[in-house]
Write a protein that holds these residues in place. Sequence first.
Motif, PDB file in Angstrom:
ATOM      1  N   CYS A   1      13.550 -35.489   2.331  1.00 53.49           N
ATOM      2  CA  CYS A   1      12.625 -34.390   2.083  1.00 53.49           C
ATOM      3  C   CYS A   1      11.239 -34.915   1.726  1.00 53.49           C
ATOM      4  CB  CYS A   1      13.141 -33.471   0.977  1.00 53.49           C
ATOM      5  SG  CYS A   1      13.373 -34.288  -0.619  1.00 53.49           S
ATOM      6  N   LEU A   2      10.259 -34.038   1.853  1.00 55.00           N
ATOM      7  CA  LEU A   2       8.879 -34.281   1.453  1.00 55.00           C
ATOM      8  C   LEU A   2       8.475 -33.209   0.459  1.00 55.00           C
ATOM      9  CD1 LEU A   2       7.152 -35.004   4.905  1.00 55.00           C
ATOM     10  CD2 LEU A   2       8.121 -36.666   3.295  1.00 55.00           C
ATOM     11  N   LEU A   3       7.787 -33.612  -0.596  1.00 57.35           N
ATOM     12  CA  LEU A   3       7.248 -32.697  -1.592  1.00 57.35           C
ATOM     13  C   LEU A   3       5.762 -32.994  -1.744  1.00 57.35           C
ATOM     14  CD1 LEU A   3       7.619 -30.550  -3.890  1.00 57.35           C
ATOM     15  CD2 LEU A   3       8.004 -32.496  -5.430  1.00 57.35           C
ATOM     16  N   LEU A   4       4.934 -31.997  -1.498  1.00 55.84           N
ATOM     17  CA  LEU A   4       3.484 -32.135  -1.633  1.00 55.84           C
ATOM     18  C   LEU A   4       3.029 -31.376  -2.867  1.00 55.84           C
ATOM     19  CD1 LEU A   4       0.803 -33.141  -0.386  1.00 55.84           C
ATOM     20  CD2 LEU A   4       0.742 -31.006   0.932  1.00 55.84           C
ATOM     21  N   THR A   5       2.311 -32.080  -3.743  1.00 49.76           N
ATOM     22  CA  THR A   5       1.750 -31.465  -4.940  1.00 49.76           C
ATOM     23  C   THR A   5       0.235 -31.662  -4.924  1.00 49.76           C
ATOM     24  OG1 THR A   5       1.745 -33.379  -6.428  1.00 49.76           O
ATOM     25  CG2 THR A   5       3.843 -32.219  -6.146  1.00 49.76           C
TER      26      THR A   5
ATOM     27  N   HIS B   1      12.572 -30.187   4.249  1.00 52.55           N
ATOM     28  CA  HIS B   1      13.854 -30.912   4.180  1.00 52.55           C
ATOM     29  C   HIS B   1      14.352 -31.185   5.584  1.00 52.55           C
ATOM     30  CE1 HIS B   1      18.470 -30.374   3.519  1.00 52.55           C
ATOM     31  NE2 HIS B   1      18.173 -31.661   3.408  1.00 52.55           N
ATOM     32  N   ASN B   2      14.978 -32.340   5.784  1.00 53.78           N
ATOM     33  CA  ASN B   2      15.635 -32.685   7.035  1.00 53.78           C
ATOM     34  C   ASN B   2      17.090 -32.978   6.734  1.00 53.78           C
ATOM     35  OD1 ASN B   2      16.548 -33.763   9.468  1.00 53.78           O
ATOM     36  ND2 ASN B   2      15.687 -35.771   9.034  1.00 53.78           N
ATOM     37  N   GLY B   3      17.975 -32.102   7.162  1.00 49.03           N
ATOM     38  CA  GLY B   3      19.399 -32.299   6.929  1.00 49.03           C
ATOM     39  C   GLY B   3      20.055 -30.994   6.545  1.00 49.03           C
ATOM     40  N   PHE B   4      21.251 -31.091   5.988  1.00 53.01           N
ATOM     41  CA  PHE B   4      21.928 -29.888   5.497  1.00 53.01           C
ATOM     42  C   PHE B   4      22.959 -30.305   4.467  1.00 53.01           C
ATOM     43  CE2 PHE B   4      24.711 -31.275   8.945  1.00 53.01           C
ATOM     44  CZ  PHE B   4      25.966 -31.168   8.381  1.00 53.01           C
ATOM     45  N   PHE B   5      23.363 -29.344   3.659  1.00 49.28           N
ATOM     46  CA  PHE B   5      24.506 -29.536   2.776  1.00 49.28           C
ATOM     47  C   PHE B   5      25.320 -28.254   2.756  1.00 49.28           C
ATOM     48  CE2 PHE B   5      20.904 -28.393   0.023  1.00 49.28           C
ATOM     49  CZ  PHE B   5      21.403 -27.331  -0.718  1.00 49.28           C
TER      50      PHE B   5
ATOM     51  N   CYS C   1      16.168 -31.607  11.679  1.00 47.76           N
ATOM     52  CA  CYS C   1      14.733 -31.392  11.749  1.00 47.76           C
ATOM     53  C   CYS C   1      13.998 -32.726  11.770  1.00 47.76           C
ATOM     54  CB  CYS C   1      14.281 -30.564  10.546  1.00 47.76           C
ATOM     55  SG  CYS C   1      15.242 -29.051  10.310  1.00 47.76           S
ATOM     56  N   ARG C   2      12.690 -32.646  11.897  1.00 44.12           N
ATOM     57  CA  ARG C   2      11.840 -33.832  11.842  1.00 44.12           C
ATOM     58  C   ARG C   2      10.734 -33.591  10.825  1.00 44.12           C
ATOM     59  NH1 ARG C   2      14.544 -38.013  13.360  1.00 44.12           N
ATOM     60  NH2 ARG C   2      15.901 -36.628  12.188  1.00 44.12           N
ATOM     61  N   LEU C   3      10.382 -34.660  10.104  1.00 42.51           N
ATOM     62  CA  LEU C   3       9.399 -34.601   9.037  1.00 42.51           C
ATOM     63  C   LEU C   3       8.237 -35.539   9.336  1.00 42.51           C
ATOM     64  CD1 LEU C   3      11.807 -34.993   5.968  1.00 42.51           C
ATOM     65  CD2 LEU C   3      10.828 -32.845   6.810  1.00 42.51           C
TER      66      LEU C   3
END
Length: 249
Positions: free
Chosen positions: A173-177, A107-111, A2-4
């Motif tokens: 990842c990005l987290l917006l609060t 999130h961009n990626g995987f696990f 993905c792209r962020l």
Amino acid sequence: MCRLLGVVTRAPLPLAAALGELTVPFTELSREHGDGWGIAAWPGAGGGRPRVVKGIASAAGDWLWEHALAGTHADAAVLHLRMASPGLPVVPGNTHPFTAGGLAFAHNGFFSPYDTLDELIDPGLLAAAGGSTDSERFFLRVRTLLRDEDPVDALARAAADIRARASFASLNCLLLTEEALYAYADEDPDSEVSRRRGPDFFRLRYRADGDRVLVASSGVPQPDGAWRVLPHRQVLEIRRDDLGVRVHA
């Protein structure tokens, strides 16, 4: 993958104006990352929740995406373009950003395995999951930790939990609060994706322009000198009240 893209501005602006020169090239990335898109945006100071708009088509050519960029006034936002992992359906419940109350996460990626965090997630949060992605589990682990920890520590600890239990390509990842936008950078340079796409693919970079701060995945113009690389396993914090920028080791 993905792209962020994240942005914080000094005053609320239409998203297209806040993103400026990145609006078109970021949209163009959806011609490859075309399995849906999402935007979470704070309309300005005060309480409440971020406004969320999502689509499951490619952002390029989607009138709803264009309408959201032009019509959403915000001083902080997270944008996500999805490339679905094999086997995961393209449905609204799997589309980022994931939200809860005043939080938004992309999130961009995987696990793998995708459920490796399940025993570390509050059972009530896990039962209420809206989709089937590893990314949402990442967010649920962060939410569990936020009950006792601040966002910086919650992001870093959730990522450490994944590294200890799973194989992964990227945990970016990005987290917006309500208070700030946070970005976390982490990748496995030996993953198949990193080897195939090159060392820059999972880089997160940020720039401060005086009246805005941006953080973005690779793929959009990021000329040297204007953008700084967010080092791996560090958390970028961008405060909404004064555009203060801090990198936490």
